[in-house]
Motif scaffolding. Structure first.
Motif, PDB file in Angstrom:
ATOM      1  N   CYS A   5       0.910  -1.206  -0.040  1.00 62.42           N
ATOM      2  CA  CYS A   5      -0.020  -0.085   0.017  1.00 62.42           C
ATOM      3  C   CYS A   5       0.930   1.234   0.110  1.00 62.42           C
ATOM      4  CB  CYS A   5      -0.833   0.065   1.241  1.00 62.42           C
ATOM      5  SG  CYS A   5      -2.316  -0.793   1.103  1.00 62.42           S
ATOM      6  N   HIS A   6       1.627   1.213   1.113  1.00 61.67           N
ATOM      7  CA  HIS A   6       2.571   2.595   1.077  1.00 61.67           C
ATOM      8  C   HIS A   6       4.050   2.317   1.121  1.00 61.67           C
ATOM      9  CE1 HIS A   6       2.135   0.996   5.033  1.00 61.67           C
ATOM     10  NE2 HIS A   6       1.096   1.734   5.344  1.00 61.67           N
ATOM     11  N   PRO A   7       4.755   2.569  -0.013  1.00 62.59           N
ATOM     12  CA  PRO A   7       5.984   2.362  -0.054  1.00 62.59           C
ATOM     13  C   PRO A   7       6.996   3.320   1.098  1.00 62.59           C
ATOM     14  CG  PRO A   7       5.458   3.493  -1.977  1.00 62.59           C
ATOM     15  CD  PRO A   7       4.254   3.304  -1.121  1.00 62.59           C
ATOM     16  N   ARG A   8       7.844   2.811   1.482  1.00 65.71           N
ATOM     17  CA  ARG A   8       8.876   3.429   2.541  1.00 65.71           C
ATOM     18  C   ARG A   8       9.402   4.553   2.136  1.00 65.71           C
ATOM     19  NH1 ARG A   8      11.671  -1.819   4.369  1.00 65.71           N
ATOM     20  NH2 ARG A   8      10.166  -2.704   5.698  1.00 65.71           N
ATOM     21  N   THR A   9       9.455   5.479   2.911  1.00 59.90           N
ATOM     22  CA  THR A   9      10.496   6.542   2.759  1.00 59.90           C
ATOM     23  C   THR A   9      11.970   6.220   3.029  1.00 59.90           C
ATOM     24  OG1 THR A   9       9.971   7.356   5.022  1.00 59.90           O
ATOM     25  CG2 THR A   9       8.602   8.202   3.426  1.00 59.90           C
ATOM     26  N   GLU A  10      12.842   7.397   3.044  1.00 58.32           N
ATOM     27  CA  GLU A  10      14.091   6.769   3.085  1.00 58.32           C
ATOM     28  C   GLU A  10      14.496   6.741   4.518  1.00 58.32           C
ATOM     29  OE1 GLU A  10      17.673   9.689   1.998  1.00 58.32           O
ATOM     30  OE2 GLU A  10      16.562   9.236   0.017  1.00 58.32           O
ATOM     31  N   ALA A  11      13.629   7.373   5.470  1.00 55.70           N
ATOM     32  CA  ALA A  11      13.702   7.372   6.695  1.00 55.70           C
ATOM     33  C   ALA A  11      13.292   5.807   7.040  1.00 55.70           C
ATOM     34  CB  ALA A  11      12.949   8.317   7.559  1.00 55.70           C
ATOM     35  N   GLY A  12      12.184   5.632   6.401  1.00 55.21           N
ATOM     36  CA  GLY A  12      11.434   4.023   6.727  1.00 55.21           C
ATOM     37  C   GLY A  12      12.611   3.057   6.423  1.00 55.21           C
ATOM     38  N   GLU A  13      13.477   3.109   5.450  1.00 56.07           N
ATOM     39  CA  GLU A  13      14.161   2.276   4.970  1.00 56.07           C
ATOM     40  C   GLU A  13      15.354   2.107   5.905  1.00 56.07           C
ATOM     41  OE1 GLU A  13      14.514  -0.042   2.781  1.00 56.07           O
ATOM     42  OE2 GLU A  13      12.814   0.596   1.286  1.00 56.07           O
ATOM     43  N   ALA A  14      15.782   3.189   6.521  1.00 58.85           N
ATOM     44  CA  ALA A  14      16.580   3.223   7.470  1.00 58.85           C
ATOM     45  C   ALA A  14      16.389   2.659   8.936  1.00 58.85           C
ATOM     46  CB  ALA A  14      17.280   4.734   7.869  1.00 58.85           C
ATOM     47  N   PHE A  15      15.020   2.980   9.071  1.00 62.42           N
ATOM     48  CA  PHE A  15      14.227   2.449  10.449  1.00 62.42           C
ATOM     49  C   PHE A  15      14.153   0.814  10.297  1.00 62.42           C
ATOM     50  CE2 PHE A  15      10.469   1.799  13.169  1.00 62.42           C
ATOM     51  CZ  PHE A  15      10.960   2.426  14.299  1.00 62.42           C
ATOM     52  N   ASN A  16      14.117   0.486   9.202  1.00 58.88           N
ATOM     53  CA  ASN A  16      14.001  -1.292   9.321  1.00 58.88           C
ATOM     54  C   ASN A  16      15.298  -1.887   8.867  1.00 58.88           C
ATOM     55  OD1 ASN A  16      11.030  -2.444   9.493  1.00 58.88           O
ATOM     56  ND2 ASN A  16      10.816  -0.317   8.559  1.00 58.88           N
ATOM     57  N   SER A  17      16.337  -1.113   8.433  1.00 60.57           N
ATOM     58  CA  SER A  17      17.651  -1.569   8.080  1.00 60.57           C
ATOM     59  C   SER A  17      18.149  -2.346   9.291  1.00 60.57           C
ATOM     60  CB  SER A  17      18.346  -0.320   7.259  1.00 60.57           C
ATOM     61  OG  SER A  17      19.493  -0.829   7.382  1.00 60.57           O
ATOM     62  N   SER A  18      19.190  -3.409   8.850  1.00 62.75           N
ATOM     63  CA  SER A  18      20.166  -3.875   9.737  1.00 62.75           C
ATOM     64  C   SER A  18      21.191  -3.202  10.104  1.00 62.75           C
ATOM     65  CB  SER A  18      20.234  -5.366   9.132  1.00 62.75           C
ATOM     66  OG  SER A  18      21.387  -5.255   7.997  1.00 62.75           O
ATOM     67  N   SER A  19      21.634  -2.157   9.277  1.00 62.42           N
ATOM     68  CA  SER A  19      23.009  -1.312   9.342  1.00 62.42           C
ATOM     69  C   SER A  19      22.328   0.216   9.561  1.00 62.42           C
ATOM     70  CB  SER A  19      23.612  -1.640   8.425  1.00 62.42           C
ATOM     71  OG  SER A  19      23.235  -1.246   7.112  1.00 62.42           O
ATOM     72  N   ARG A  20      22.457   0.747  10.696  1.00 65.69           N
ATOM     73  CA  ARG A  20      22.113   1.952  11.013  1.00 65.69           C
ATOM     74  C   ARG A  20      23.221   2.705  11.653  1.00 65.69           C
ATOM     75  NH1 ARG A  20      17.608   0.430  13.532  1.00 65.69           N
ATOM     76  NH2 ARG A  20      18.621   1.236  15.313  1.00 65.69           N
ATOM     77  N   LEU A  21      23.559   4.022  11.318  1.00 64.06           N
ATOM     78  CA  LEU A  21      24.683   4.535  11.940  1.00 64.06           C
ATOM     79  C   LEU A  21      24.150   5.187  13.170  1.00 64.06           C
ATOM     80  CD1 LEU A  21      25.863   6.554   8.848  1.00 64.06           C
ATOM     81  CD2 LEU A  21      27.010   4.633   9.927  1.00 64.06           C
ATOM     82  N   GLY A  22      25.047   5.097  14.040  1.00 63.87           N
ATOM     83  CA  GLY A  22      24.668   5.710  15.384  1.00 63.87           C
ATOM     84  C   GLY A  22      24.052   4.573  16.612  1.00 63.87           C
ATOM     85  N   ALA A  23      23.705   3.529  15.790  1.00 63.45           N
ATOM     86  CA  ALA A  23      23.136   2.490  16.627  1.00 63.45           C
ATOM     87  C   ALA A  23      24.217   1.723  17.435  1.00 63.45           C
ATOM     88  CB  ALA A  23      22.207   1.743  15.949  1.00 63.45           C
ATOM     89  N   LYS A  24      24.626   1.920  18.573  1.00 65.49           N
ATOM     90  CA  LYS A  24      25.647   1.161  19.314  1.00 65.49           C
ATOM     91  C   LYS A  24      25.058   0.891  20.604  1.00 65.49           C
ATOM     92  CE  LYS A  24      29.528   1.649  16.866  1.00 65.49           C
ATOM     93  NZ  LYS A  24      28.715   1.483  15.526  1.00 65.49           N
ATOM     94  N   PRO A  25      25.420   0.077  21.259  1.00 66.24           N
ATOM     95  CA  PRO A  25      24.931  -0.336  22.684  1.00 66.24           C
ATOM     96  C   PRO A  25      25.061   0.720  23.619  1.00 66.24           C
ATOM     97  CG  PRO A  25      26.787  -2.031  22.086  1.00 66.24           C
ATOM     98  CD  PRO A  25      26.787  -0.883  21.030  1.00 66.24           C
ATOM     99  N   ALA A  26      23.845   0.994  24.181  1.00 67.03           N
ATOM    100  CA  ALA A  26      23.636   2.098  24.937  1.00 67.03           C
ATOM    101  C   ALA A  26      24.840   2.346  25.986  1.00 67.03           C
ATOM    102  CB  ALA A  26      22.372   2.283  25.968  1.00 67.03           C
ATOM    103  N   HIS A  27      25.395   1.295  26.710  1.00 65.57           N
ATOM    104  CA  HIS A  27      26.286   1.415  27.719  1.00 65.57           C
ATOM    105  C   HIS A  27      27.703   1.561  27.081  1.00 65.57           C
ATOM    106  CE1 HIS A  27      28.344  -2.399  27.844  1.00 65.57           C
ATOM    107  NE2 HIS A  27      27.580  -2.871  27.214  1.00 65.57           N
TER     108      HIS A  27
END
Lengths: 302, 174
Positions: free
Chosen positions: B148-170
């Motif tokens: 129904c609704h294709p993803r936006t760029e932000a949506g692609e990043a949201f679902n992607s397995s590689s995201r910048l800045g996503a490191k363990p919180a601690h």
């Protein structure tokens, strides 16, 4: 001290201990959660297994990158459990059944009387008035007692850091959302509203109302309303709960009830028993010791 | 079926959702196409083919329950709403809140002990359940997110397995 007196004392002491602990157990077992506690009602009949909640959780909690993207449906082949890298996971059940598959989201259920909190000897866990079970990773020593104590196998262990071993689990987005009244990230993103956020007391009413108005759709049971003393996360299902990964063997008693009687005795044993038995020991030694000395001295005389 | 009259009433209030067909001053035609997900951040807005659904379903109340078309279909609703008239607003978002779990909404709900409809679905839930539910039941129509609704760029990043800045919180702290 005569043997008869000793036995009498033991009997009286034992009875007192037994009565004391029973009363204590009854009194603290009736806690039904904080009155303003929030919660989430999961309607498993609505979930379509899109895994948006997993993605939202990952982003909100700044968790590490997943092995595969969140639209990878091959993860459903094996049931998963929450880990330090993924505080929530969606599992698939009843794939072959008509009307299936059924999806179920797994995360910390935020018990009214959390077993993890009870088992933690450094008091890292807190049950907040909003209903979240949070933990202080600064005091966690990584003993993993909570992993054993949790009836839902929730806490995950972070092996990433050797110097700072910590337990990690869902905190109901306490720091970033719940504290200011906002729903957790998973609830916010769910397209199907399979997750309903609200006051726990309201959610229980809503859940029973859904069962009443759709008797063919739901089983007449709200999982988490009473299990292990009640949890902040509640579940509705159209499939038997044991078939979608729930443990039907859990009783309605909080986990703490299993150990409360025993734990209540520990301070008593530690404080009274040494004094009691030292006393008995000294008394008995005084009696026999005196006689012995007399005998000895008599022998030395000649 | 007395749906024509109701449709006109319905159309009057369709301004709530964006409508391609321009609205006349007093009376508007039923839109042929409706843009949904206008404020989407992860998924793009898309055109919903209203005309096609009208042709196939014929019954407005199939989606616009108790607001237009045959008014009350659900026997559970008929207990009270047997003789209820069409509502002024027929668009989904006229009733279903876009923020069903906001602190204000929840506090209001919690305070109103006598409220009967405590379980009214939010806008997003109502629309997805309505669309996907029917598509599954009928065995026709899209059920996947991007159908129904294709993803936006932000949506692609949201679902992607590689995201910048996503490191363990601690790991960030130490």
């Amino acid at each position: 001290m005569k043997r008869r007196n000793f036995l009498k004392a033991c009997l009286i002491g034992g009875t007192t201990i037994a009565m004391g602990k029973t009363n204590k157990g009854w009194a603290s077992g009736s806690f039904e959660g904080y009155p303003e506690s929030m919660g989430v009602l999961v309607d498993t009949t609505r979930c379509i297994g899109c895994r948006s909640c997993e993605a939202a959780c990952n982003k909100e909690q700044k968790l590490p990158e997943p092995d595969t993207s969140f639209d990878d449906k091959s993860v459903f082949e094996e049931p998963r459990r929450p880990t330090a890298k993924a505080y929530t996971v969606v599992n698939q059940y009843e794939k072959e059944k008509p009307g299936g598959p059924v999806y179920r989201k797994v995360q910390c259920n935020h018990c009214n009387e959390p077993a993890c909190l009870t088992s933690c000897f450094v008091n890292a866990y807190t049950k907040t008035k909003e209903g979240a079970v949070i933990y202080n990773s600064k005091v966690c020593v990584g003993c993993r007692n909570c992993m054993i104590a949790c009836p839902f196998n929730v806490p995950g262990y972070d092996y990433e850091s050797v110097t700072n071993p910590v337990i990690k689990k869902c905190i109901l987005c306490y720091d970033t959302r719940l504290k200011v009244g906002k729903p957790p990230a998973c609830v916010d993103i769910c397209p199907q509203e399979a997750l309903t956020f609200g006051h726990r007391a309201d959610l229980i009413k809503i859940a029973h109302e859904r069962i009443r108005s759709n008797p063919d759709r739901y089983l007449d049971h709200v999982y988490g309303e009473k299990e292990v003393g009640g949890t902040s996360w509640l579940y509705l299902s159209g499939t038997e709960f044991d078939k979608i990964g729930f443990d039907p063997s859990l009783s309605n008693d909080p986990i703490i009830s299993n150990v409360k009687d025993f734990l209540g005795m520990v301070p008593m044993v530690l404080s009274i028993w040494p004094a009691l038995f030292s006393g008995i020991h000294l008394l008995s030694k005084h009696d026999s010791g005196g006689e012995g000395h007399d005998t000895e001295s008599k022998e030395e005389e000649p | 079926m007395s749906s024509y009259k109701h449709l006109i009433v319905a159309a009057l209030s369709l301004g709530a959702i964006s409508v391609f067909t321009p609205l006349a001053a007093q009376c508007a035609a039923v839109p042929d196409s409706v843009t949904l997900n206008q404020n989407g951040t992860l998924y793009k807005p898309f055109a919903f083919n209203h005309a096609k659904h009208i042709q196939q379903l014929k019954e407005c109340a199939g989606c616009h329950h108790h607001t237009t078309g045959t008014l009350v279909l659900d026997p559970e609703c008929a207990r009270c709403h047997q003789n209820s008239s069409p509502t002024a607003v027929v668009s989904c978002k006229g009733c279903h809140s876009a923020k069903p779990f906001s602190p204000e909404t929840l506090a209001e709900k919690h305070a109103d002990k006598q409220r009967y409809h405590k379980d009214k679905m939010g806008l997003k839930g109502a629309m997805h359940q309505s669309c996907i539910g029917c598509h599954q039941k009928e065995g026709a129509g899209p059920v996947g997110c991007q159908e129904c609704h294709p993803r936006t760029e932000a949506g692609e990043a949201f679902n992607s397995s590689s995201r910048l800045g996503a490191k363990p919180a601690h790991a960030k702290k130490h």
